[in-house]
Design a protein around this motif. Structure first.
Motif: not given
Lengths: 186, 385
Positions: A10, A12, A15-16, B15, B18-20, B126, B130, B189
């Protein structure tokens, strides 16, 4: 696992921030790189003047070859912002560079230094003035300085004429703002 | 299938940020919840969830031509007459569809029962595709779960392939109501995956879309030829720009024909076509004479509703539970009650994803009540025999 029921990896991109991608499995590894707006800024980060200038010149050369091409200034500005485009001698209108990417210098045996990437041009879209993007419209970084990139995200497009608009996201605010909860999905 | 308590990763909130994952906490209450996980064995996943999901998907698809051929069914589903032809055209063109989610009632034994379909604007993609994947990776990396552990979650891989294969003109616009954090997270996403697949993509707020000479246009006046919208078709066709469905050259994801499958009226239609199917619950359209009260062991649902809104339920003892909401202006259906299983005081619902025509993974939701809502917590799962 041979019969795994999971995605093999996976990741990103948007988004990141660049550098915190999550990737697993057989995907390519990111490389260290540096992002600057000007040669002076590169020097202020401790870069050697020649190295900064060479990377910048490589980026400009690459920009001349790969920048997105538009027929009119209006079309270009719709994507990159007012006064962010220029007419070129070959008749196309292209965006101005918003910065450049240079490969970081790596020490080999403590002596020689070798660059891992050529200098590349970076752009910013009208809609998203925070993100540096490659000529192929891949987000590269949100800040100047250290970042990590995938070489594949630096590939440029083969198309001669790019009629894309809005190079990214629009922060369109609704006049009637809600608290942000709830969903129209389900 | 069991619920197993486990320690949270100490830094998961940082985390997530940071990952939206901006909606991991909802009004101060946890939405993402990793204080426990669910464990399934492979047989449960493959025989009880994966296979039925693909079968239910084919059953739902088989209803589309039936509905399009029947004025009576189109009226029962409350589809505005002006768009019937556009729906037929969309189906005849085989406009491709991207994804959907079945909500299933399953306790580890016996057939999973279909509670409803989210086939137009499914969310939690998401966290399903994810964030629970990353959770499992961290659990294995830190030795809290064994290397042999797996997860029913090929969402990102299947979505990437599906987005790459779409025949749509580029750029592909992604749209929702921008200030709905949860919707925006879901759209971001999908757009992220599309861009990773090299699909030229951009976001436009649904309310920023313009209309000129019958064609939907973006902020710069360019025609929108391809639009992913996380915004319900049943709203769109009742809004000012609804009639653009007949004139605009836009190809939508989900396509217009999917409007028929996101309607709770599909539940009685499925029961009519496949009566007694082990994965279906008995369901009927509500008649005017029935009023709004339901008998013991029945659930009343509006044709159009999401996140549990406007659902009322009467259990086998005659106790009634009602969830308020804004979806009061359409018809209703009645569905036999299949109470959600209870694990450690939580009622657990399984969302089972379909990408293209393949089952692609699950996400679990827990609530303190029998009606799962937008505030219900999302928990990760594993497969371990």
């Amino acid at each position: 696992m041979a019969n795994s029921k999971r995605s093999r990896h996976v990741a990103l991109m948007l988004m990141a921030p660049a550098g915190s991608f999550f990737i697993s499995g057989c995907s390519e590894a990111p490389e260290n790189a540096l992002v600057f707006e000007t040669i002076e800024q590169c020097q202020s980060f401790g870069g050697d003047e020649d190295e900064c200038r060479i990377a910048h010149d490589e980026a400009v050369q690459n920009h001349n070859e790969t920048a997105p091409k538009y027929l009119t200034e209006q079309e270009c500005e719709a994507d990159f912002g007012d006064e962010k485009c220029e007419a070129r001698s070959n008749g196309w209108v292209t965006p101005l560079m918003a910065g450049f990417l240079m490969g970081s210098l790596i020490d080999i045996d403590g002596k020689k230094k070798k660059k891992t990437l050529m200098g590349r041009p970076l752009y910013k879209s009208r809609d998203d003035q925070t993100t540096f993007r490659s000529s192929g419209n891949k987000p590269i970084a949100r800040n100047v300085g250290q970042t990590q990139v995938f070489k594949s995200s630096l590939a440029s497009r083969s198309n001669n004429i790019v009629s894309r608009g809005g190079f990214g996201m629009q922060a369109q605010k609704r006049a009637e703002s809600s608290s942000g909860g709830g969903s129209y999905g389900g | 299938m069991e619920r197993i308590k486990i320690a949270e990763r100490p830094h998961w909130r940082e985390l997530a940020k940071e990952l939206g994952f901006v909606y991991h906490t909802f009004d101060g209450e946890p939405y993402w919840d990793e204080t426990a996980y669910y464990r399934f064995n492979l047989r449960q996943i493959e025989q009880d969830l994966e296979d039925p999901t693909e079968e239910l998907h084919q059953m739902a698809l088989s209803l589309v031509p039936d509905i399009l051929a029947s004025e009576q069914k189109l009226i029962a589903l409350d589809v505005p007459e002006y768009c019937w032809q556009a729906l037929k055209d969309s189906w005849d063109r085989r406009d491709p569809h991207l994804y959907g989610r079945f909500d299933l009632c399953y306790n580890g034994k016996g057939p999973a029962k279909l509670l409803e379909l989210n086939y137009d604007t499914p969310t939690s993609i998401y966290e399903s595709g994810f964030f629970q994947w990353i959770w499992l990776e961290d659990m294995v990396r830190t030795g809290l779960l064994p290397q042999s552990v797996d997860q029913f979650n090929s969402l990102q891989e299947k979505l990437e392939l599906a987005l790459l294969s779409l025949p749509h003109q580029k750029p592909l616009y992604f749209s929702c109501i921008d200030d709905r954090f949860e919707d925006r997270g879901n759209v971001d996403y999908l757009m992220d995956i599309a861009m990773q697949a090299g699909v030229e993509s951009r976001f436009i707020d649904i309310s920023a879309i313009g209309l000129a000479d019958g064609q939907l246009i973006d902020m710069a006046g360019n025609p929108i030829e391809s639009l992913f919208k996380l915004y319900p078709w049943e709203f769109m066709v009742r809004e000012d720009f609804g009639p653009s469905l007949l004139t605009s050259q836009t190809r939508f994801i989900e396509p217009p024909w999917k409007m028929l499958l996101s309607n709770k009226g599909l539940l009685p239609l499925l029961w009519q076509k496949f009566p007694g199917h082990p994965n279906l619950l008995e369901a009927h359209f509500e008649t005017k004479e029935q009023g709004s009260t339901v008998g013991n062991g029945w659930v009343r649902k509006p044709l159009y509703s999401r996140e549990g809104a406007n659902i009322s339920l009467t259990d086998f003892n005659g106790d009634t539970l009602t969830e308020p909401g804004p979806y009061t202006d359409s018809g209703f259906i009645r569905q036999a009650l299949a109470p959600l299983p209870c694990f450690d005081g939580n009622f657990t619902l399984i969302g089972s994803w379909v990408v293209g025509d393949s089952a692609a993974g699950i996400g679990l939701r827990e609530d303190m009540s029998l009606i799962t809502k937008d505030s219900s917590r999302f928990l990760p799962h594993i497969i371990l025999d």
